[in-house]
Design a protein around this motif. Structure first.
Motif, PDB file in Angstrom:
ATOM      1  N   UNK A  50     -15.428 -10.238 -21.292  1.00  8.82           N
ATOM      2  CA  UNK A  50     -14.200  -9.900 -20.561  1.00  8.82           C
ATOM      3  C   UNK A  50     -14.407  -8.686 -19.671  1.00  8.82           C
ATOM      4  N   UNK A  51     -15.198  -7.718 -20.111  1.00  7.25           N
ATOM      5  CA  UNK A  51     -15.464  -6.537 -19.293  1.00  7.25           C
ATOM      6  C   UNK A  51     -16.267  -6.913 -18.049  1.00  7.25           C
ATOM      7  N   UNK A  52     -17.245  -7.801 -18.207  1.00  2.00           N
ATOM      8  CA  UNK A  52     -18.022  -8.253 -17.048  1.00  2.00           C
ATOM      9  C   UNK A  52     -17.121  -9.023 -16.085  1.00  2.00           C
ATOM     10  N   UNK A  53     -16.262  -9.858 -16.614  1.00  2.00           N
ATOM     11  CA  UNK A  53     -15.332 -10.589 -15.760  1.00  2.00           C
ATOM     12  C   UNK A  53     -14.432  -9.636 -14.987  1.00  2.00           C
ATOM     13  N   UNK A  54     -13.947  -8.596 -15.652  1.00  2.00           N
ATOM     14  CA  UNK A  54     -13.098  -7.619 -14.973  1.00  2.00           C
ATOM     15  C   UNK A  54     -13.872  -6.876 -13.883  1.00  2.00           C
ATOM     16  N   UNK A  55     -15.133  -6.548 -14.164  1.00  2.13           N
ATOM     17  CA  UNK A  55     -15.938  -5.870 -13.141  1.00  2.13           C
ATOM     18  C   UNK A  55     -16.195  -6.740 -11.927  1.00  2.13           C
ATOM     19  N   UNK A  56     -16.455  -8.011 -12.158  1.00  2.00           N
ATOM     20  CA  UNK A  56     -16.701  -8.928 -11.038  1.00  2.00           C
ATOM     21  C   UNK A  56     -15.425  -9.114 -10.221  1.00  2.00           C
ATOM     22  N   UNK A  57     -14.299  -9.214 -10.900  1.00  2.00           N
ATOM     23  CA  UNK A  57     -13.028  -9.319 -10.169  1.00  2.00           C
ATOM     24  C   UNK A  57     -12.788  -8.062  -9.340  1.00  2.00           C
ATOM     25  N   UNK A  58     -13.175  -6.911  -9.869  1.00  2.00           N
ATOM     26  CA  UNK A  58     -13.034  -5.678  -9.102  1.00  2.00           C
ATOM     27  C   UNK A  58     -13.913  -5.640  -7.866  1.00  2.00           C
ATOM     28  N   UNK A  59     -15.023  -6.375  -7.886  1.00  2.00           N
ATOM     29  CA  UNK A  59     -15.911  -6.418  -6.717  1.00  2.00           C
ATOM     30  C   UNK A  59     -15.391  -7.328  -5.613  1.00  2.00           C
ATOM     31  N   UNK A  60     -14.410  -8.162  -5.935  1.00  2.00           N
ATOM     32  CA  UNK A  60     -13.931  -9.130  -4.935  1.00  2.00           C
ATOM     33  C   UNK A  60     -13.342  -8.416  -3.727  1.00  2.00           C
TER      34      UNK A  60
END
Length: 254
Positions: free
Chosen positions: A151-161
């Motif tokens: 979930x933390x990796x998913x949140x980081x990737x969403x932040x990169x969008x």
């Protein structure tokens, strides 16, 4: 000789001499008034002048073409005045940092092999009940940690969008406003780098989700193996009941 004849002769000689001297002076102006026109010579001179003018025009055109070519070469060699490398590297570093903070079993082949030889291996018949419970708790913590990491990796990737959107907009604008081949090529290369960074984020998400799922499946398999061991211990016959003396009232002498 008659004086009159000699004087007449001298006068005649003087007049003759004067006429011979003044004749060129009188005839010179009359000779200078003649103008000679040669059509053939005039045509040749006009043709030569036309050819010379044409050569000058050709030289001017050639110089203009060379100047245009140099300007185009300068545009083609001009570097793109924009770079998204730093922003893309920062996005990749954020994703790598999240992957590096994985709890429990890290993304390391040796650590994974070690964990599956011990915590996720077959339940040891010599292990105590307390050790079996501790191993089960460790496996559960690894599973929960893997889900949290995913979930933390998913949140980081969403932040990169949002960062990727801004970079893509800037690079497309630079590509459309490019003045030379080099700028177009550099803008295209940076767009490819942005695409590679997005693929790296996608790979990180897939890896984190796969890790969490693998930990959950491994915990389930290890729990089943531990359950069989505990059932075996429960069903194994013990020493049975051994009778002994019992004292219901301590301190009574009877």
């Amino acid at each position: 000789m008659n004086p009159r004849r000699s004087r007449a002769a001298r006068l005649a000689a003087a007049l003759f001499t004067a006429s011979t001297v003044t004749l060129p002076l009188l005839s010179a102006p009359a000779h200078a008034q003649w103008i000679v026109y040669d059509p053939t010579n005039y045509a040749q001179n006009l043709l030569s002048a036309t050819r010379a003018l044409q050569q000058i025009n050709n030289q001017i055109t050639s110089l203009q073409n060379e100047a245009t070519m140099l300007i185009n070469q300068a545009r083609n060699l001009a570097s793109l005045p924009y770079s998204s490398l730093q922003q893309l590297q920062q996005s990749v570093q954020r994703t790598q940092q999240l992957l590096g903070e994985a709890q429990g079993i890290a993304y390391n082949v040796q650590n994974i092999d070690q964990a599956f030889r011990t915590t996720y291996g077959n339940a040891s018949m010599a292990a105590s009940d307390q050790q079996l419970v501790a191993d089960a708790r460790e496996r559960w913590q690894n599973t929960v940690g893997g889900l949290q990491d995913a979930m933390r990796v998913q949140a980081g990737v969403v932040g990169n969008i949002d960062t990727n959107r801004a970079q893509m907009s800037a690079l497309v604008g630079q590509s459309q406003g490019a003045t030379g081949a080099l700028q177009v090529s550099q803008a295209g290369n940076q767009l490819l780098a942005l695409q590679a960074q997005q693929l790296a984020d996608l790979t990180a998400v897939v890896s984190a989700n796969g890790r969490a799922q693998a930990l959950s499946e491994a915990e389930r398999a290890a729990a089943a193996e531990q359950g069989r061991e505990q059932r075996r211990r429960f069903l194994t016959p013990g020493s049975g009941y051994q009778p002994g003396n019992a004292r219901m009232f301590p301190g009574n002498g009877n």
